[in-house]
Write a protein that holds these residues in place. Sequence first.
Motif, PDB file in Angstrom:
ATOM      1  N   UNK A 251      11.321  -7.841   1.106  1.00 12.51           N
ATOM      2  CA  UNK A 251      10.089  -8.419   0.722  1.00 12.51           C
ATOM      3  C   UNK A 251       9.045  -7.299   0.391  1.00 12.51           C
ATOM      4  N   UNK A 252       9.011  -6.407   1.609  1.00 11.82           N
ATOM      5  CA  UNK A 252       7.652  -5.266   1.486  1.00 11.82           C
ATOM      6  C   UNK A 252       8.258  -4.317   0.299  1.00 11.82           C
ATOM      7  N   UNK A 253       9.479  -4.067  -0.061  1.00  6.08           N
ATOM      8  CA  UNK A 253       9.770  -3.420  -1.384  1.00  6.08           C
ATOM      9  C   UNK A 253       9.338  -3.911  -2.565  1.00  6.08           C
ATOM     10  N   UNK A 254       9.786  -5.320  -2.561  1.00  4.80           N
ATOM     11  CA  UNK A 254       9.605  -6.130  -3.861  1.00  4.80           C
ATOM     12  C   UNK A 254       8.054  -6.119  -4.022  1.00  4.80           C
ATOM     13  N   UNK A 255       7.325  -6.330  -2.982  1.00  6.33           N
ATOM     14  CA  UNK A 255       5.839  -6.306  -3.105  1.00  6.33           C
ATOM     15  C   UNK A 255       4.896  -5.118  -3.718  1.00  6.33           C
ATOM     16  N   UNK A 256       5.795  -3.764  -3.541  1.00  6.80           N
ATOM     17  CA  UNK A 256       4.930  -2.659  -3.948  1.00  6.80           C
ATOM     18  C   UNK A 256       4.270  -2.840  -5.388  1.00  6.80           C
ATOM     19  N   UNK A 257       3.313  -2.552  -5.446  1.00  6.72           N
ATOM     20  CA  UNK A 257       2.621  -2.426  -6.879  1.00  6.72           C
ATOM     21  C   UNK A 257       3.171  -1.291  -7.723  1.00  6.72           C
ATOM     22  N   UNK A 258       3.154  -1.353  -9.029  1.00  7.75           N
ATOM     23  CA  UNK A 258       3.751  -0.586  -9.918  1.00  7.75           C
ATOM     24  C   UNK A 258       3.066   1.082  -9.633  1.00  7.75           C
ATOM     25  N   UNK A 259       1.915   0.733  -9.345  1.00  9.77           N
ATOM     26  CA  UNK A 259       1.180   2.084  -9.171  1.00  9.77           C
ATOM     27  C   UNK A 259       1.424   2.827  -7.876  1.00  9.77           C
ATOM     28  N   UNK A 260       2.318   2.242  -6.906  1.00  9.33           N
ATOM     29  CA  UNK A 260       2.465   2.820  -5.588  1.00  9.33           C
ATOM     30  C   UNK A 260       2.896   4.191  -5.509  1.00  9.33           C
ATOM     31  N   UNK A 261       2.480   5.203  -4.919  1.00 14.68           N
ATOM     32  CA  UNK A 261       3.158   6.551  -4.872  1.00 14.68           C
ATOM     33  C   UNK A 261       4.135   6.444  -3.696  1.00 14.68           C
ATOM     34  N   UNK A 262       5.379   6.728  -4.009  1.00 11.52           N
ATOM     35  CA  UNK A 262       6.506   6.790  -2.985  1.00 11.52           C
ATOM     36  C   UNK A 262       7.055   8.120  -3.054  1.00 11.52           C
ATOM     37  N   UNK A 263       7.051   8.612  -1.616  1.00 15.14           N
ATOM     38  CA  UNK A 263       7.419   9.752  -1.374  1.00 15.14           C
ATOM     39  C   UNK A 263       9.102   9.545  -1.271  1.00 15.14           C
ATOM     40  N   UNK A 264       9.996  10.526  -1.904  1.00 16.84           N
ATOM     41  CA  UNK A 264      11.304  10.247  -2.005  1.00 16.84           C
ATOM     42  C   UNK A 264      11.937  11.599  -2.066  1.00 16.84           C
TER      43      UNK A 264
END
Length: 397
Positions: A251-264
């Motif tokens: 659920x947390x991943x699915x709710x991430x906004x498209x503008x969210x900056x993700x370090x990977x």
Amino acid sequence: MSSKSILISGAGIGGLCAAWWLSRSGYAVTIVEQAATLREDGYMLSVSGAGLRVIEEMGLLPQLRQAGLSMGRHLYLDARGRTIMQFNHGKLMAQLAHETVLRTDLADILYQSLNDAVSLQLGARISSLQQDEQGVDVQLNNGHAQRFDYVIGADGFRSATRRMVFGPDVGFCQHLGMQAAAYWIDANTQLEDDMVAIAEPRRMSMYYRLGDKGITALHIWKSDQATPVAQDSRKDQLSAQFAGSHARVTDAIASLPSTCSIYMDALMQVHLPDWSRGRVVLLGDAAHCLSLANGQGASMALAGACCLAQELAADSSPAALQRYQQSMRPGVHALQIRGRKAASLYLPDSAWSFRMRNWIMSAMPKSMLLNYFLKSAQEEIHLAEHIQLRQLSKQAA
């Protein structure tokens, strides 16, 4: 050249710390950072051992403590939400000399300490360099060209400076078989404890409440992918890697906004036979990345920055670069060995080995389990203390 000059590529922890020490040793220091701002991701890290001593000698310990994060109870669950283990992490770690802070806060503390003594150029990077026995001619992407006595590559484990001088990453970067991702989530998310982990075979998700800073998520999973993942593809990759996990995770991943900056990125160690070529020297992760699986990365960057600056202050010849490496390498080598062992045990591959580990952790007396964690943390700090620093107080005066 009439005055000693140094170019540092990368305004991270190591680069900023090196600039502080070098500027006080009489060097004219320029930092170039390809990002438009000081890096805003990285989340939290711990400073201990030699790194904490360096911060204290710089007079920055009060600021570090003020920015410190208090971590209390930790809760480990399996994918069904059943408790594997729970303990008071804050109480345990209070027995050790360390400070946990956001990476951005530590970088800001170091940057503010420079007091305009260093030239910082954001949005700039080295496009080419050529060196001889007396110095290094550097061309920047903004058209600026200058000659420096030395160039320091402090631009991370995917260092462009290293590739430019030492060659391709193949052979230098050792993949630990894992990837990691981190991002901020809604601060109103309910957490049972200060840290809640969902542990599964081959993957783990952790959620940290960082005081009033908010909540950050950290995911680690088994993967041999070594190439960087584009920012606009990271959410989809996370969704695929954690499909079927606990609803809290999906659920947390699915709710991430498209503008969210993700370090990977991949978990890598960097192994080089030498950290310098002529008058170009590598610092921190560019020289000897330990990886997230190990810890001590920030502390080694701080200690390495201080050590390198001390050697250049004592003797401005290229021999100083070799002394810096000789001082740092024993501790770094020991930590890298420890990190590879830790990585092999961090995420059990099979459901059977995962259940066995969970059973051992739940059956073991809590006092014995906590003593194991404490001794592990003490060993990590002890290995970092192998770094041979000169007397610091005279340098910081």
